[in-house]
Scaffold this active site. Structure first.
Site, short mmCIF file in Angstrom:
data_model
loop_
_atom_site.label_atom_id
_atom_site.label_comp_id
_atom_site.label_asym_id
_atom_site.label_seq_id
_atom_site.Cartn_x
_atom_site.Cartn_y
_atom_site.Cartn_z
N ARG A 51 35.19 2.71 1.41
CA ARG A 51 36.32 3.49 1.94
C ARG A 51 36.24 4.93 1.47
NH1 ARG A 51 37.34 -1.67 2.01
NH2 ARG A 51 39.11 -2.62 3.12
N SER A 62 42.83 -9.98 7.44
CA SER A 62 41.51 -9.35 7.25
C SER A 62 41.68 -7.88 6.93
CB SER A 62 40.66 -9.51 8.50
OG SER A 62 39.59 -8.58 8.46
N ASP A 97 36.47 -13.51 -1.40
CA ASP A 97 35.04 -13.34 -1.69
C ASP A 97 34.58 -14.15 -2.90
OD1 ASP A 97 34.57 -11.66 0.41
OD2 ASP A 97 34.87 -9.82 -0.74
N ARG A 107 29.90 -19.94 4.61
CA ARG A 107 29.96 -20.25 3.17
C ARG A 107 30.44 -21.66 2.89
NH1 ARG A 107 31.71 -14.39 0.75
NH2 ARG A 107 29.60 -13.57 0.78
C1 S3P Z 1 36.36 -6.52 2.76
C2 S3P Z 1 37.21 -7.45 3.28
C3 S3P Z 1 36.89 -8.88 3.31
C4 S3P Z 1 35.78 -9.24 2.35
C5 S3P Z 1 34.62 -8.28 2.42
C6 S3P Z 1 35.07 -6.86 2.14
C7 S3P Z 1 36.76 -5.09 2.81
O1 S3P Z 1 36.49 -9.23 4.63
O2 S3P Z 1 35.33 -10.54 2.59
O3 S3P Z 1 33.62 -8.63 1.48
O4 S3P Z 1 36.16 -4.26 2.11
O5 S3P Z 1 37.70 -4.79 3.57
P1 S3P Z 1 37.58 -9.61 5.79
O6 S3P Z 1 38.39 -8.44 6.04
O7 S3P Z 1 36.73 -9.98 6.98
O8 S3P Z 1 38.34 -10.77 5.24
#
Ligand code: S3P
Length: 445
Positions: free
Chosen positions: A26, A166, A326, A357
């Site tokens: 980000r 998400s 994660d 997974r």
């Molecule tokens: C992330 C969000 C998660 C996570 C990924 C990193 C992020 O995914 O599993 O490793 O940096 O926004 P999802 O948004 O698909 O759940």
């Protein structure tokens, strides 16, 4: 590369962790949207962040790495140039999904593509809401490559309920909403990681978050008032990225299952939307002591000390799944070493990560002699029998590789993880960190 871990050595000492993967992504992207020079310290240098840096280069944004300090020089959205070729997002869904939102806000035509693993990940979850905002974006049967064509600004504001929690989808839409004319409201079934909101807020963007409780699940509502409604360049960032809690997770579980261990981890990001694993492990009887040391750029940080512990099985479901999304590979290893049954439910999202997974974890743990049963939305593990050891596969998934490796610290025989080079995607210093704490590891071609 094969990584072999031999049981018998306790882990002892103190360690620091690489910068958080989500925040590094980000920060790099927001720095590219800022006008001026941004400086990001403790930036994660790994496979997935090389993908976002490569993407910035192809958009004409300049950056430089000096150790783990990333300096980004940008003229904001106006300085972005249409990429000459498809942007290669490697195996990083975060790069692809967040970049799609930023490109939409910039009104920049581009093709977003990546490695075969990334091409297999679901993208309708961003395509549909972006189209509702007026973005001309299409996929290939709902997957990458994604094509963004020219379209008319401003975008339509969105009032949208995400079908699954998400942070990648939420962040993509928040970035696109920077160019929407009016207020965007996003709702999630459960709170996902909120790094984008914290960072955007720290840069002066007006985002408010409201908490609601529905059906006993906390359900936040993101009310985004963006003012002015057209994309304005963000101010430059000055940021130190906290240590990655998701990297810490492997060291925490490694210390818990390895007899005689005592490990301290400093400067770890402790954002509550990320630390569900600590709740799960303390319900299992883990001896983890947390001392919060303060805040870094709006993100809570602290130190953790972990002692080898006798663990017992636990049941995980609901919003806790999202807060540890994660961490299931590491968690499953803790469950294999715990007495009694551990059940994970309502976690079907795990099937859409770097590997399926649920299937991959069940197959590889079974190969180690663990009693595990697969369900569509999770798995159960009857733990307490020391895993045998042997040869297992990474399935091209960095977290699976690291989880299987730590299982070898306390198994009957060594564990060898095939195709372990994938660990470089998120935690290149994983082997060195464990070795410095006393773990017995060897790497061979
Ligand atoms: C992330 C969000 C998660 C996570 C990924 C990193 C992020 O995914 O599993 O490793 O940096 O926004 P999802 O948004 O698909 O759940």
């Amino acid at each position: 590369m094969n990584l072999t871990v031999t049981p018998g050595a306790a882990l002892r000492g103190a360690t620091r962790l690489p910068g958080d993967k989500s925040i590094s992504h980000r920060a790099a992207l927001l720095a590219a949207l800022a006008e001026g020079e941004s400086q990001i310290d403790n930036f994660l240098i790994s496979g997935v962040t090389r993908a976002i840096l490569g993407a910035l280069s192809s958009l004409g944004v300049g950056w430089e790495l000096d150790g783990t300090r990333l300096t980004v020089q940008s003229q904001g959205w106006r300085g972005w140039r249409p990429p000459a070729a498809p942007i290669d997002c490697g195996n990083s869904a975060t790069t692809l999904r967040l970049l799609a939102g930023a490109l939409a806000a910039a009104g920049m035509p581009a093709i977003l593509d990546g490695a075969p693993g990334l091409r297999a990940r679901p993208m309708m979850r961003i395509i549909e809401p972006l189209q509702q905002m007026g973005v001309a974006i299409t996929g290939d049967k709902g997957r990458a490559p994604l094509r963004l064509s020219r379209f008319t600004h401003p975008l339509r504001p969105l009032d949208y309920t995400l079908p699954v929690a998400s942070a990648q989808v939420k962040s993509c839409l928040l970035l696109a909403a920077l160019a929407a004319h009016g207020r965007t409201t996003l709702r999630e079934p459960a709170p996902s990681r909120d790094h984008s909101e914290r960072l955007l807020r720290s840069l002066g963007i007006d985002i408010t978050t409201e908490q609601h409780t529905q059906n006993h699940l906390a359900s936040p509502q993101y009310l985004t008032h963006l003012n002015p409604p057209c994309p304005l360049s963000l101010p430059p960032l000055r940021l130190k990225v906290p240590g990655d809690f998701s990297a810490a997770a492997f060291i925490i579980v490694a210390a818990l299952i390895t007899p005689g261990s005592q490990v301290t981890l400093s400067n770890v990001g402790l954002n509550p939307t990320r630390t569900g694993l600590l709740d799960a492990l303390s319900a299992m009887g883990a001896r983890i002591h947390l001392s919060a040391t303060g805040e870094q750029n709006g993100e809570p940080i602290g130190d953790l000390s972990v002692e080898a512990s006798s663990l017992r099985g636990v049941c995980i479901e609901g919003s806790l799944v999202v807060r540890m999304i994660d961490e299931f590979p590491a968690f499953a290893v803790a469950a294999a070493y715990a007495q009694g049954e551990t059940v994970v439910r309502q976690a079907e999202e795990l099937r859409y990560k770097e590997s399926d997974r649920i299937a991959a974890l069940c197959a590889e743990l079974r190969a180690l002699g663990v009693d595990v049963e697969e369900a569509q939305d999770g798995f159960s593990i009857r733990g307490g029998v020391i895993p045998r050891g042997g040869l297992v596969r990474s399935h091209g998934d960095h977290r699976l590789a690291m989880a299987l490796a730590i299982a070898g610290l306390a198994s009957q025989q060594p564990i060898t993880v095939k195709d372990a080079e994938v660990i470089d995607e998120s935690f290149p210093a994983f082997g060195e960190t464990l070795r410095n704490l006393g773990g017995w590891l060897s790497l061979e071609e």
